[in-house]
Design a protein around this motif. Structure first.
Motif, PDB file in Angstrom:
ATOM      1  N   VAL A  36       2.869   7.719  40.461  1.00 32.40           N
ATOM      2  CA  VAL A  36       2.063   8.036  39.211  1.00 32.40           C
ATOM      3  C   VAL A  36       1.261   9.225  39.128  1.00 32.40           C
ATOM      4  O   VAL A  36       1.155   9.822  38.270  1.00 32.40           O
ATOM      5  N   ILE A  37       0.497   9.301  40.214  1.00 28.16           N
ATOM      6  CA  ILE A  37      -0.256  10.524  40.429  1.00 28.16           C
ATOM      7  C   ILE A  37       0.667  11.931  40.273  1.00 28.16           C
ATOM      8  O   ILE A  37       0.332  12.826  39.654  1.00 28.16           O
ATOM      9  N   LYS A  38       1.827  11.752  41.005  1.00 25.75           N
ATOM     10  CA  LYS A  38       2.822  13.033  41.017  1.00 25.75           C
ATOM     11  C   LYS A  38       3.224  13.310  39.576  1.00 25.75           C
ATOM     12  O   LYS A  38       3.274  14.173  39.162  1.00 25.75           O
ATOM     13  N   THR A  39       3.195  12.220  38.823  1.00 27.15           N
ATOM     14  CA  THR A  39       3.996  12.244  37.146  1.00 27.15           C
ATOM     15  C   THR A  39       2.915  12.960  36.525  1.00 27.15           C
ATOM     16  O   THR A  39       3.282  13.936  35.587  1.00 27.15           O
ATOM     17  N   PHE A  40       1.623  12.547  37.069  1.00 28.83           N
ATOM     18  CA  PHE A  40       0.380  13.061  35.827  1.00 28.83           C
ATOM     19  C   PHE A  40       0.622  14.814  36.475  1.00 28.83           C
ATOM     20  O   PHE A  40       0.095  15.487  35.405  1.00 28.83           O
ATOM     21  N   PHE A  41       0.984  15.177  37.578  1.00 28.54           N
ATOM     22  CA  PHE A  41       1.044  16.656  37.683  1.00 28.54           C
ATOM     23  C   PHE A  41       2.460  17.198  37.426  1.00 28.54           C
ATOM     24  O   PHE A  41       2.950  18.165  38.184  1.00 28.54           O
ATOM     25  N   GLY A  42       3.080  16.428  36.869  1.00 25.23           N
ATOM     26  CA  GLY A  42       4.387  16.924  36.183  1.00 25.23           C
ATOM     27  C   GLY A  42       5.572  16.931  37.339  1.00 25.23           C
ATOM     28  O   GLY A  42       6.638  17.771  37.128  1.00 25.23           O
ATOM     29  N   GLN A  43       5.278  16.215  38.538  1.00 23.83           N
ATOM     30  CA  GLN A  43       6.509  16.138  39.650  1.00 23.83           C
ATOM     31  C   GLN A  43       7.230  14.995  39.505  1.00 23.83           C
ATOM     32  O   GLN A  43       8.102  14.553  40.381  1.00 23.83           O
ATOM     33  N   SER A  45      10.172  11.914  38.101  1.00 25.09           N
ATOM     34  CA  SER A  45      11.382  11.922  37.152  1.00 25.09           C
ATOM     35  C   SER A  45      11.276  11.725  35.897  1.00 25.09           C
ATOM     36  O   SER A  45      10.349  11.204  35.294  1.00 25.09           O
ATOM     37  N   LEU A  46      12.343  12.030  35.028  1.00 26.73           N
ATOM     38  CA  LEU A  46      12.420  11.971  33.902  1.00 26.73           C
ATOM     39  C   LEU A  46      12.010  10.377  33.335  1.00 26.73           C
ATOM     40  O   LEU A  46      11.276  10.429  32.170  1.00 26.73           O
ATOM     41  N   LEU A  47      12.362   9.463  33.864  1.00 30.36           N
ATOM     42  CA  LEU A  47      12.173   8.013  33.453  1.00 30.36           C
ATOM     43  C   LEU A  47      10.940   7.807  33.717  1.00 30.36           C
ATOM     44  O   LEU A  47      10.259   7.405  32.899  1.00 30.36           O
ATOM     45  N   GLN A  48      10.297   8.337  34.884  1.00 33.58           N
ATOM     46  CA  GLN A  48       8.815   8.185  35.097  1.00 33.58           C
ATOM     47  C   GLN A  48       7.786   8.704  34.099  1.00 33.58           C
ATOM     48  O   GLN A  48       7.025   8.327  33.625  1.00 33.58           O
ATOM     49  N   ARG A  49       8.165   9.907  33.821  1.00 30.43           N
ATOM     50  CA  ARG A  49       7.409  10.822  33.093  1.00 30.43           C
ATOM     51  C   ARG A  49       7.675  10.241  31.375  1.00 30.43           C
ATOM     52  O   ARG A  49       6.385   9.992  30.718  1.00 30.43           O
ATOM     53  N   THR A  50       8.713   9.614  31.105  1.00 26.20           N
ATOM     54  CA  THR A  50       8.865   9.061  29.788  1.00 26.20           C
ATOM     55  C   THR A  50       8.082   7.790  29.833  1.00 26.20           C
ATOM     56  O   THR A  50       7.209   7.349  28.951  1.00 26.20           O
TER      57      THR A  50
END
Length: 333
Positions: A36-43, A45-50
């Protein structure tokens, strides 16, 4: 006291961050806190970001706005009425906003969340504010007798609340099955269907009225002492009561327009905060906002996942905690 306020603020902040990460990670598609933290920094996967940016984060942000608005409105109403049991859902303000939005939902629509357009979406908070203002005006008018007695104000509000909810129940009987189910879920208090549109729709106006209330924090402190003392200290009590009552109405209406009729959230946060950091509003209001945000995020997360695939309205989960706490306060008083 300063040390206690500091420690309380740190604890509430930690709880807030934990529930925020929990809500972002918990669902039919689970994501670890680290991802979750990585996704907030744009790292991520596409599914996680979506999943996070398009589905879960808008709902969390709307929940935070709702929690802040209702807790602040509760702090104001408890000072204006000098009654610890006062909150927007109890004295009819939420109900007034709810009946206006119910009429909007049922007007010419059989599938509200599918057919509502951007123009209609902007009408929602306007309708909610109008409904809440009409309800608030009725409460104020009926409780006015050579000034407004705080006790008369809250008792009148309870009566108006019962009457409006009875009207909503009767009105629902004439709805189609689809509208009935949608309105029933919404009046129970639900964040289902929340989006970034909802967040950006209510947040700017909410910030304006939150700042106005913080500006009046010292007046709220004085009003807690009673009308006679406040008048002696130079406060124009009746005029300030009207202003603060109006600010609380608008905040409650904004919250109700996007999350439905959530009761007890404006009671739990302010009262717990008052016991932790005292009655000084410049400390109480931020802590109450944090506590109410934690409660609604946690309640919404449980309602989404604990009974999956069925989603229980978040308002019901909050009421499970709120009703016993309300009874406890009532018996203690």
């Amino acid at each position: 006291m300063k040390k206690r306020v500091f420690i309380t603020s740190i604890v509430v902040s930690i709880l807030f961050v934990f529930t925020f990460l929990l809500a972002a990670s918990w669902g039919s598609y689970s994501i670890s806190f680290g991802d979750v933290i990585k996704t907030f920094f744009g790292q991520g996967s596409l599914l996680q970001r979506t999943t996070i940016w398009d589905i879960r984060l808008p709902r969390i942000c709307v929940a935070i706005v709702v929690g802040v608005c209702l807790s602040t409105a509760g702090c104001v109403l408890q000072s204006v009425t000098r009654n610890e049991l006062a909150e927007p859902g109890m004295i009819g303000i939420n109900a007034g906003a709810a009946v206006a939005v119910v009429l909007l939902i049922s007007y010419g629509s059989t599938s509200y969340y599918d057919t509502i357009g951007d123009v209609a979406l902007f009408v929602m908070p306007i309708a909610a504010i109008i409904g809440a203002l009409l309800s608030g005006f009725l409460i104020y008018f009926l409780s006015y007798k050579k000034g407004v007695s705080p006790t008369r104000l809250i008792l009148t509000g309870i009566g108006v609340n019962v009457g409006i909810n009875a009207f909503i129940s009767l009105y629902q009987l004439n709805m189609s099955k689809g509208d009935y189910n949608q309105v029933l879920t919404w009046t129970s208090g639900s964040l289902w269907g929340s989006s970034w549109k909802f967040f950006w729709l209510v947040t700017p106006l909410a910030v304006v009225f939150l700042l106005l209330i913080m500006w009046k924090a010292k007046i709220l402190d004085v009003m807690d002492l009673g009308d006679e003392i406040a008048t002696g200290l130079g406060v124009k009590v009746e005029r300030e009561r009207r202003k603060l009552f109006f600010y609380a109405i608008v905040l409650a209406a904004l919250a109700t327009s996007v999350a439905g009729n959530i009761a007890f959230l404006g009671l739990l946060g302010p009262h717990i905060a008052k016991r932790l950091v005292g009655p000084v509003h410049r400390r109480q209001i931020p802590v109450a906002a944090g506590i109410s945000s934690v409660i609604i995020i946690l309640a919404d997360s449980i309602s989404r996942n604990a009974f999956s695939p069925i989603e229980v309205p978040a308002g019901i989960m909050i009421a499970i905690v709120g009703v016993p706490y309300f009874i406890y306060l009532m018996l203690r008083e």
